[in-house]
Design an enzyme around this catalytic site. Structure first.
Site, PDB file in Angstrom:
ATOM      1  N   GLN A  11      23.145 -64.996  11.290  1.00 51.27           N
ATOM      2  CA  GLN A  11      22.883 -66.295  11.901  1.00 51.27           C
ATOM      3  C   GLN A  11      23.900 -67.334  11.445  1.00 51.27           C
ATOM      4  OE1 GLN A  11      18.679 -66.518  12.109  1.00 51.27           O
ATOM      5  NE2 GLN A  11      18.670 -68.674  12.588  1.00 51.27           N
ATOM      6  N   SER A  93      22.407 -60.269   6.495  1.00 52.30           N
ATOM      7  CA  SER A  93      21.053 -60.619   6.934  1.00 52.30           C
ATOM      8  C   SER A  93      20.744 -59.965   8.282  1.00 52.30           C
ATOM      9  CB  SER A  93      20.901 -62.143   6.969  1.00 52.30           C
ATOM     10  OG  SER A  93      19.576 -62.500   7.246  1.00 52.30           O
ATOM     11  N   LEU A  94      20.607 -60.775   9.327  1.00 55.59           N
ATOM     12  CA  LEU A  94      20.386 -60.240  10.670  1.00 55.59           C
ATOM     13  C   LEU A  94      21.415 -59.165  11.030  1.00 55.59           C
ATOM     14  CD1 LEU A  94      19.598 -60.515  13.786  1.00 55.59           C
ATOM     15  CD2 LEU A  94      21.421 -62.206  13.827  1.00 55.59           C
ATOM     16  N   ARG A 118      11.396 -60.793  14.809  1.00 55.49           N
ATOM     17  CA  ARG A 118      11.751 -61.255  13.453  1.00 55.49           C
ATOM     18  C   ARG A 118      12.047 -62.752  13.480  1.00 55.49           C
ATOM     19  NH1 ARG A 118      16.842 -61.737  10.573  1.00 55.49           N
ATOM     20  NH2 ARG A 118      16.809 -60.967   8.415  1.00 55.49           N
ATOM     21  N   HIS A 203      15.095 -66.002   3.494  1.00 60.82           N
ATOM     22  CA  HIS A 203      15.340 -65.216   2.276  1.00 60.82           C
ATOM     23  C   HIS A 203      14.743 -65.872   1.031  1.00 60.82           C
ATOM     24  CE1 HIS A 203      17.677 -62.484   4.644  1.00 60.82           C
ATOM     25  NE2 HIS A 203      18.373 -63.487   5.107  1.00 60.82           N
ATOM     26  N   GLN A 252      14.012 -57.495   3.006  1.00 64.47           N
ATOM     27  CA  GLN A 252      15.153 -58.378   3.237  1.00 64.47           C
ATOM     28  C   GLN A 252      14.757 -59.775   3.714  1.00 64.47           C
ATOM     29  OE1 GLN A 252      16.959 -58.926   6.726  1.00 64.47           O
ATOM     30  NE2 GLN A 252      18.889 -57.880   6.318  1.00 64.47           N
TER      31      GLN A 252
END
Length: 315
Positions: A11, A93-94, A118, A203, A252
């Site tokens: 992102q 991440s993503l 998500r 996170h 995660q």
């Protein structure tokens, strides 16, 4: 020959127009956008190509949009060169979902549905304005961790969220916790504290409700063993069996992204070339600050950069 790693952005790398030219120039890329529209039941491709930007920036849209734009670039590459030799995949991440699609652990249509959910779960986990994130520049990890522990201990949760590269760590948590930790970090010698324009405290432990909901969504999709090791954010180590992959994806959401450690580990395994696959050049910038100076770092997001990569003979 050194090893090659493909890395996929998360992102923040999105922009209006991403993937549009490529989908006109590559049948494989166009098919990915079509599959995304069909899987989600709305025109994600139009949102990527035409915006509006405010809508593209919503987490529930951004996540499937970046995944789709990244996998479209990957498939355009594979269309031109089917026998690419890639030793590791990783994503920020993503971006880990793009990496898992690349490694054959998740089908693209399953992945796009999962990251849409998500994004929605992450948006719902913390009401707008109650959480925050900030980038702390010029402070050592241990010292910043101690600051976050102190602030959290006093009742304002905040923690290390993204270990992006030496001297750049993102903290995440309650709005008050991030504010207080930022002030204490500056007092303790941090060069700068930059609040991030995000819709939630990603996170951090405040995302646990989203992680719990994601678990039930992942239980409904088919996850295979990865054909190439995917280096996971939560451990900075490769995952390849289906069970470990699912566990890593659930953890995660509320755990820190160990990006610096991930790149360092791949360098230690002999990776000398990193190819950022997807929109933007955020990861290339971070890798430059982590990997040795002689490391080759390439960003591929359109036909021009794709052709340049294939002509360079490194794959």
């Amino acid at each position: 020959m050194g090893k090659v790693a493909f890395v996929f952005p998360g992102q923040g790398s999105q922009f209006v127009g991403m993937g549009q030219a490529l989908s006109q120039q590559s049948d494989a890329a166009r098919r990915i956008f079509e599959q995304a529209d069909e899987a989600l039941g709305f025109s994600l491709s139009r949102l990527c190509f035409e915006g509006p930007e405010e809508e593209l920036r919503l987490t529930a849209n951004t996540q499937p949009a970046i995944l789709t734009a990244s996998v479209a670039v990957l498939e355009a590459l594979r269309e031109k060169k089917a026998d690419m030799k890639v030793d590791f995949y990783a994503g920020h991440s993503l971006g880990e979902y793009s990496a898992l699609v690349a490694a054959g652990a998740l089908s693209f249509t399953d992945a796009v549905k999962v990251v849409r959910a998500r994004g929605q779960f992450m948006e719902e986990a913390v009401p707008a304005g109650q959480g925050a994130m900030a980038a702390v520049l010029g402070m050592e990890r241990g010292a910043l961790h101690a600051v976050c522990e102190e602030v959290s201990g006093a009742g304002n949760p905040v923690q290390l969220a993204n270990m992006n590269c030496p001297g750049q760590i993102v903290i995440s948590g309650s709005a008050e916790g991030v504010k207080l930790a930022g002030e204490k970090a500056k007092a303790a010698g941090a060069k700068r504290v930059l609040p991030l324009n995000v819709s939630g405290p990603f996170h951090s432990s405040l995302m646990q409700p989203a992680a719990d909901k994601l678990q039930s969504v992942l239980a409904e999709v088919s996850v295979q063993a990865a054909s190439v090791p995917v280096v996971a954010n939560v451990s900075a180590r490769p995952v390849s069996d289906a069970g470990t992959i699912v566990d890593s994806l659930i953890q995660q959401v509320a755990a820190p992204v160990l990006w610096e450690d991930t790149i360092q580990w791949m360098v230690e395994q002999g990776v000398t070339t990193f190819v950022e696959v997807g929109p933007g050049k955020v990861l290339a910038g971070l890798i430059k600050k982590i990997a040795p100076a002689e490391t080759k770092i390439v960003s591929v997001q359109d036909m021009e950069s794709l052709t340049e990569l294939l002509n360079g003979g490194i794959l």
